[in-house]
Scaffold this motif. Structure first.
Motif, mmCIF file in Angstrom:
data_model
loop_
_atom_site.group_PDB
_atom_site.id
_atom_site.type_symbol
_atom_site.label_atom_id
_atom_site.label_comp_id
_atom_site.label_asym_id
_atom_site.label_seq_id
_atom_site.Cartn_x
_atom_site.Cartn_y
_atom_site.Cartn_z
ATOM 1 N N GLU A 29 0.829 -1.198 0.000
ATOM 2 C CA GLU A 29 0.000 0.000 0.000
ATOM 3 C C GLU A 29 0.869 1.256 0.000
ATOM 4 O O GLU A 29 1.876 1.335 0.702
ATOM 5 C CB GLU A 29 -0.888 -0.023 1.252
ATOM 6 N N LEU A 30 0.466 2.240 -0.804
ATOM 7 C CA LEU A 30 1.097 3.561 -0.801
ATOM 8 C C LEU A 30 0.110 4.542 -0.174
ATOM 9 O O LEU A 30 -0.988 4.755 -0.694
ATOM 10 C CB LEU A 30 1.450 3.997 -2.219
ATOM 11 N N VAL A 31 0.500 5.109 0.955
ATOM 12 C CA VAL A 31 -0.349 6.051 1.684
ATOM 13 C C VAL A 31 0.262 7.444 1.601
ATOM 14 O O VAL A 31 1.445 7.628 1.894
ATOM 15 C CB VAL A 31 -0.526 5.614 3.156
ATOM 16 N N GLY A 32 -0.537 8.411 1.185
ATOM 17 C CA GLY A 32 -0.093 9.791 1.100
ATOM 18 C C GLY A 32 -0.369 10.537 2.388
ATOM 19 O O GLY A 32 -1.508 10.557 2.872
ATOM 20 N N LEU A 33 0.677 11.127 2.957
ATOM 21 C CA LEU A 33 0.557 11.939 4.174
ATOM 22 C C LEU A 33 0.586 13.398 3.732
ATOM 23 O O LEU A 33 1.613 13.883 3.243
ATOM 24 C CB LEU A 33 1.723 11.623 5.110
ATOM 25 N N ILE A 34 -0.539 14.082 3.852
ATOM 26 C CA ILE A 34 -0.619 15.435 3.316
ATOM 27 C C ILE A 34 -1.147 16.405 4.365
ATOM 28 O O ILE A 34 -1.815 16.017 5.319
ATOM 29 C CB ILE A 34 -1.469 15.499 2.022
ATOM 30 N N GLY A 35 -0.793 17.665 4.177
ATOM 31 C CA GLY A 35 -1.207 18.702 5.115
ATOM 32 C C GLY A 35 -0.416 19.971 4.870
ATOM 33 O O GLY A 35 0.594 19.967 4.161
ATOM 34 N N LEU A 36 -0.890 21.068 5.464
ATOM 35 C CA LEU A 36 -0.204 22.348 5.335
ATOM 36 C C LEU A 36 1.170 22.285 6.002
ATOM 37 O O LEU A 36 1.435 21.386 6.801
ATOM 38 C CB LEU A 36 -1.031 23.451 6.002
ATOM 39 N N ASN A 37 2.038 23.234 5.685
ATOM 40 C CA ASN A 37 3.303 23.359 6.409
ATOM 41 C C ASN A 37 3.001 23.534 7.899
ATOM 42 O O ASN A 37 2.136 24.324 8.277
ATOM 43 C CB ASN A 37 4.096 24.576 5.916
ATOM 44 N N GLY A 38 3.693 22.760 8.727
ATOM 45 C CA GLY A 38 3.464 22.847 10.167
ATOM 46 C C GLY A 38 2.334 21.969 10.672
ATOM 47 O O GLY A 38 2.004 21.990 11.862
ATOM 48 N N ALA A 39 1.744 21.157 9.778
ATOM 49 C CA ALA A 39 0.616 20.304 10.194
ATOM 50 C C ALA A 39 1.067 19.135 11.060
ATOM 51 O O ALA A 39 0.272 18.573 11.807
ATOM 52 C CB ALA A 39 -0.116 19.780 8.958
ATOM 53 N N GLY A 40 2.364 18.744 10.932
ATOM 54 C CA GLY A 40 2.879 17.640 11.733
ATOM 55 C C GLY A 40 3.394 16.476 10.919
ATOM 56 O O GLY A 40 3.721 15.414 11.477
ATOM 57 N N LYS A 41 3.514 16.653 9.600
ATOM 58 C CA LYS A 41 3.970 15.548 8.745
ATOM 59 C C LYS A 41 5.397 15.116 9.081
ATOM 60 O O LYS A 41 5.662 13.932 9.308
ATOM 61 C CB LYS A 41 3.895 15.963 7.256
ATOM 62 N N SER A 42 6.322 16.075 9.105
ATOM 63 C CA SER A 42 7.724 15.740 9.400
ATOM 64 C C SER A 42 7.887 15.244 10.827
ATOM 65 O O SER A 42 8.705 14.355 11.099
ATOM 66 C CB SER A 42 8.624 16.959 9.160
ATOM 67 N N THR A 43 7.108 15.795 11.751
ATOM 68 C CA THR A 43 7.162 15.342 13.146
ATOM 69 C C THR A 43 6.714 13.888 13.241
ATOM 70 O O THR A 43 7.325 13.082 13.956
ATOM 71 C CB THR A 43 6.272 16.229 14.041
ATOM 72 N N THR A 44 5.676 13.545 12.507
ATOM 73 C CA THR A 44 5.207 12.154 12.474
ATOM 74 C C THR A 44 6.302 11.242 11.948
ATOM 75 O O THR A 44 6.610 10.190 12.537
ATOM 76 C CB THR A 44 3.946 12.039 11.590
#
Length: 246
Positions: A29-44
Motif C-alpha cells: 500500500e502507498l499512503v499519502g501523508l498530506i497537510g499544510l506546512n506545520g501540520a505535523g507531517k515531518s514530526t510524524t
C-alpha cells in the motif's frame, strides 16, 4: 499491517505537536501523508524513524517497537528525507557500500541491484563522484538508489518530487509500484496532490497535529460531498475549514 501508530502524542518539546495520531499502513500500500506546512507531517515521520521519542502512544513496524529491538526495527525502514543527507567525504560508490554494510545485505546481489538503479537514474558513470559534484536533483537520486537498494518492509519518502526532473519522477513512481508488488508498505509525504491522487491508495490529511480525515479518494469524496471531486479540491476545502475553526 506493516506500520501501526496508536494514540501518538509527541513533538520537539513538552508542548505536543502531534495530538492522538492513529493510523496504519498495510503491505502493498502507498499512503499519502498530506497537510499544510506545520501540520505535523515531518514530526510524524521523525517519530516513526526514531529521531523523536513519543510523549505518549505506540509505534510498531512488523509488530516490533523500537524499544524491543532498535536494530531490527530500524532495518525494516528505508527513509528518503526531503533534503538529501550525504557524507561529503564519501563517493557515490562508498555511499552504496555503506548502505550494504548498514543493512547487512549480500554484497554481490546488492551491487547487481545497485547497477540497475544507477542505470535507471543515469548515475552509472558517476560512482567516483563526491556529493559536492552533484546537483540537488542528483543528490536526491543518490538517496533513492540507496533506499531502494534495500528490501525494507516500510519505505518512508518525504517530499520526493522536489528537485526531480519528470523522467526521474516517473522512474521513482515505477520503483514504488515494484516494491508494492513485493508487499512493501510506503508512506509518502507530498504537496504534489495531482500525483498523489493518481498513485496513492489512501490518504491521511493532517491539520494542526491531528488527523482531519483519512481514507481513499472515494471515501474522502463521500465524507466531503460539498468540497469537490479532486484530492486538491478536498484538501483545500478541508484546510480552509481547519483554519476557520481555529
Amino acid at each position: 499491517m506493516v506500520l501501526k501508530i496508536e494514540h501518538l502524542v509527541g513533538g520537539y518539546s513538552q508542548i505536543p505537536v502531534l495530538k492522538e495520531i492513529n493510523f496504519e499502513v498495510h503491505e502493498g500500500e502507498l499512503v499519502g501523508l498530506i497537510g499544510l506546512n506545520g501540520a505535523g507531517k515531518s514530526t510524524t515521520i521523525n517519530h516513526i524513524i526514531g529521531l523523536l521519542t513519543p510523549q505518549k502512544g505506540k509505534i510498531t513496524i512488523d509488530d516490533k517497537t523500537i524499544y524491543q529491538d532498535s536494530d531490527a526495527y530500524k532495518k525494516q525502514i528505508a527513509y528518503i528525507p526531503e533534503l538529501p543527507v550525504l557524507y561529503p567525504e564519501l563517493t557515490l560508490k562508498e555511499h552504496i557500500d555503506l548502505t550494504i554494510m548498514a543493512y547487512r545485505l549480500d554484497a554481490k546481489k546488492a551491487w547487481q541491484r545497485a547497477d540497475e538503479l544507477l542505470t535507471t537514474f543515469r548515475l552509472a558513470n558517476k560512482l567516483d563522484w563526491f556529493p559536492d559534484n552533484f546537483s540537488k536533483g542528483m543528490k536526491q537520486k543518490v538517496m533513492i538508489v540507496c533506499a531502494f537498494l534495500t528490501e525494507a518492509k516500510l519505505y518512508i519518502i518525504d517530499e520526493p518530487f522536489l528537485g526531480l526532473d519528470p523522467l526521474a519522477t516517473d522512474d521513482l513512481l515505477k520503483l514504488i509500484d515494484e516494491r508494492k508488488s513485493h508487499r512493501a508498505a510506503v508512506l509518502m509525504s507530498t504537496h504534489v496532490l495531482d500525483t498523489a491522487e493518481k498513485y496513492c491508495d489512501r490518504f491521511i490529511l493532517l491539520h494542526n497535529g491531528k488527523i482531519q480525515t483519512q481514507g481513499n479518494l472515494a471515501s474522502l469524496r463521500k465524507q466531503n460531498p460539498s468540497l469537490g471531486q479532486s484530492l486538491t479540491d478536498i484538501y483545500l476545502g478541508l484546510a480552509r475549514e481547519g483554519e476557520t475553526h481555529e
